[in-house]
Design an enzyme around this catalytic site. Structure first.
Site, PDB file in Angstrom:
ATOM      1  N   HIS A 194      -6.321  10.843  12.913  1.00 48.98           N
ATOM      2  CA  HIS A 194      -5.731  11.811  11.996  1.00 48.98           C
ATOM      3  C   HIS A 194      -5.382  11.161  10.658  1.00 48.98           C
ATOM      4  CE1 HIS A 194      -3.402  15.586  11.261  1.00 48.98           C
ATOM      5  NE2 HIS A 194      -2.714  14.790  10.458  1.00 48.98           N
ATOM      6  N   GLU A 195      -4.642  10.058  10.719  1.00 46.91           N
ATOM      7  CA  GLU A 195      -4.195   9.412   9.477  1.00 46.91           C
ATOM      8  C   GLU A 195      -5.356   8.797   8.703  1.00 46.91           C
ATOM      9  OE1 GLU A 195      -1.396  10.087   8.391  1.00 46.91           O
ATOM     10  OE2 GLU A 195      -0.555  10.890  10.248  1.00 46.91           O
ATOM     11  N   HIS A 216      -6.876  11.493   6.562  1.00 47.75           N
ATOM     12  CA  HIS A 216      -6.161  11.608   5.288  1.00 47.75           C
ATOM     13  C   HIS A 216      -6.573  10.484   4.333  1.00 47.75           C
ATOM     14  CE1 HIS A 216      -3.499  14.881   6.241  1.00 47.75           C
ATOM     15  NE2 HIS A 216      -2.922  14.252   7.244  1.00 47.75           N
ATOM     16  N   HIS A 270     -10.034  10.904   2.831  1.00 49.79           N
ATOM     17  CA  HIS A 270     -10.021  11.976   1.837  1.00 49.79           C
ATOM     18  C   HIS A 270      -9.469  11.437   0.511  1.00 49.79           C
ATOM     19  CE1 HIS A 270      -9.109  16.567   1.129  1.00 49.79           C
ATOM     20  NE2 HIS A 270      -9.902  16.044   0.207  1.00 49.79           N
TER      21      HIS A 270
END
Length: 598
Positions: free
Chosen positions: A389-390, A393, A396
């Site tokens: 998940h991190e 981020h 991105h």
């Protein structure tokens, strides 16, 4: 590495390296002083933006230059302090950079009102000017906001009133974080322990039903004891939203919240409509717990306990990282190389240590360097998925920062959870291949996705509907009282969950403990972001090179386009119901597969 080690005992390869931002503290200090000096120069442009094109361009370039340096100053201070929040030196560094931010905002406060004081045709000429290319999105957004922007004098008065208008949220925080005591409840060992918000989460996932029930009832009664106070604080928050919306010429508080991000209100309506159509599938998912737990009736406090048992991958961080690399392999070798570099070049702070910030986050700041990721890694499935998940981020931010100029590098919250959730889905897909034939593993992995749908799509949509109805009540002159808010929230729970479980009356108090309601019309973005991510992950896995290229392009866009247009580039059109419907179809497919396994 399951025990908590002192930071000095953590191998360097598992700690982030702040020297990528500044080689020494002295270098940080020098940049800090430079930024302060430039802020003074920026403030000197106040009152001069009517002097022509060159003056405006100089001011915007200086603003962006200072902002870029500030992003590195702040990131350095943040990661240095978060490594050990008891460090008094870095507490001081963070306090200084926070003060610097306030100075930056004050120095730049003239920009928007002075730019909007220019004739519309003048501003449009700047937007079309190639020399203003780095700032065209910022200027377009300003021009779009012109109909809802008051005079400089009026905006100044309203800005000075915001602290008072935000007091309901501050009162809520003080009541829930400081003054409220939740009482004691029996844990799994039969001992009475003080109920906390963190402990409540773990108790609701307990396999001991008595623990779940006791925690639920204690929490809801604790909030219910202050019901009139919570109603007054939330009503004040809604009134402030409606006041701000009407003052700025919006038709509703919802429109006022969505308009700045250029999100049509139809996106909100499409989400709720699709969710309502899919409620029978949610009911079937909830009802499964009757069989899984061998209970006569499913209650709301049974919804968080996992139905799957007997599987949890025990992974070292290095093993988890290799699985992450396998998961994101469909995104291309160069993408995988950057993810690998993040580990090898120490972008990540991996393990829990005393006084380190809890949880996990990705810091997209440090423009011109790279993102930093904080973890408190645990050697289990959740640890891997948090990592995925991190890193979503982080990637991105990495691609946005390396492609866009600083002024257009920051993406909006509407798209912020897309890359992170997409990474999770891709990683789960890789794990399902790895553990093919392992029934417990398949149930655990499908269960992760199903719970993601329930908590991030259905639950957040229900919250979004509550907010919409509460604001509509205020706009229609209907009183927001404990009774009216609780009755409305209970009715929503009956609608969303009543076909799958017994809706306990105490749930009527749950709206009182949702802090997101004080950041109005925010939670719907969790649901739309999750649906967009699921739709994109499916396209990536099924659509081949063209789908991957479109998604990779999306990662580079930063804030250069409206979020709806950015997602269209990726391959999903959130202005239509299709991505949400497609994601909910996937929920139904996963549920059927889970049911067959169970």
């Amino acid at each position: 590495m399951s025990e908590i080690l002192l930071r000095k005992d953590i191998p360097e390869q598992y700690k982030w390296d702040p020297t990528h931002l500044y080689a020494t503290q002295e270098a940080w200090e020098a940049d800090f002083e430079w930024a302060k000096e430039q802020m003074g120069k920026l403030a000197g442009y106040a009152g001069k933006l009517n002097q022509g094109r060159d003056t405006v361009l100089e001011a915007l370039k200086l603003y962006a230059d200072v902002g870029e340096h500030f992003s590195r100053l702040y990131t350095y201070a943040g990661i240095s302090l978060n490594s050990d929040n008891s460090d008094s030196f870095y507490q001081g560094v963070m306090a200084r950079v926070s003060s610097l931010y306030a100075q930056l905002m004050a120095s730049a406060a003239f920009l928007s009102p002075e730019l909007l004081s220019l004739d519309s045709e003048v501003l449009k000429s700047y937007i079309a000017d190639p020399d203003f290319a780095d700032f065209d999105t910022m200027l377009k957004d300003l021009e779009r906001m012109r109909p809802h922007t008051l005079s400089t004098e009026m905006e100044t008065v309203l800005a000075s009133a915001q602290e008072a208008l935000q007091s309901p949220g501050n009162i809520y925080d003080m009541l829930t974080d400081v003054d409220m005591k939740l009482g004691k409840v029996k844990n799994e060992e039969g001992q009475f322990v003080e109920l906390t918000h963190a402990r409540y989460g773990s108790m609701m996932e307990s396999m001991n039903r008595n623990v779940r029930k006791a925690a639920f009832e204690r929490m809801m009664k604790a909030y219910g004891a202050y019901g009139s106070t919570f109603a007054a604080s939330y009503a004040g928050n809604v009134k402030a939203d409606v006041f701000n919306a009407r003052t700025h010429g919006y038709a509703s508080a919802r429109q006022a919240a969505l308009y700045p991000d250029d999100i049509p209100e139809s996106v909100y309506d499409n989400l709720l409509s699709a969710i309502h159509d899919a409620l029978p599938t949610l009911h079937a998912y909830c009802q499964m717990r009757q069989q899984a737990f061998d209970i006569p009736t499913v209650h709301l406090y049974d919804l968080y306990a996992p139905m799957q048992k007997g599987f949890d991958a025990k992974l070292t961080f290095d093993e988890a990282y290799e699985l992450l690399l396998e998961g994101v392999a469909p995104l291309g070798e160069d993408y995988v190389d950057v993810v690998r570099k993040a580990k090898d070049s120490r972008w990540i702070d991996v393990y829990e240590t005393p006084n380190k910030t809890t949880g996990a986050y990705s810091s997209g700041g440090g423009y011109g360097v790279h993102p930093y990721v904080l973890l408190n890694f645990r050697p289990e499935l959740d640890g891997l998925l948090t990592l995925a998940h991190e890193m979503g981020h982080a990637m991105h931010s990495y691609y946005s920062n390396t492609t866009q100029p600083y002024a257009k590098s920051d993406y909006t919250i509407f798209v912020a959870e897309v890359a992170s959730t997409c990474n999770e889905v891709l990683t789960i897909n890789a794990l399902r291949k790895k553990y093919a034939g392992n029934k417990a593993a398949q149930m655990a992995l499908i269960g992760q996705l199903l719970e993601g749908f329930r908590t991030t799509v259905f639950r957040q949509a229900m919250f979004a509907e509550f907010e919409m109805k509460a604001h509509a009540m205020e706009e229609a002159g209907e009183p927001l009282t404990r009774e009216s808010l609780s009755a409305m929230y209970y009715a929503l729970n009956k609608q969303y969950y009543g076909g799958g479980c017994r809706v306990d009356k105490l749930i009527e108090n749950e709206w009182m403990r949702i802090p997101h309601f004080y950041n109005s019309f925010y939670v719907y973005k969790y649901a739309t972001g999750f649906c967009a991510a699921v739709a994109l992950a499916r396209r990536i896995l099924e659509g081949g090179e063209e789908a991957v290229a479109a998604y990779r392009k999306f990662l580079t866009l930063g804030g250069s386009m409206s979020p709806i247009e950015e997602l269209k580039v990726a391959g999903v059109d959130m202005s239509t119901p299709e991505p949400v419907v497609s994601a909910l179809d996937m929920f139904a497919e996963l549920l059927a597969e889970f049911s067959e396994l169970m």
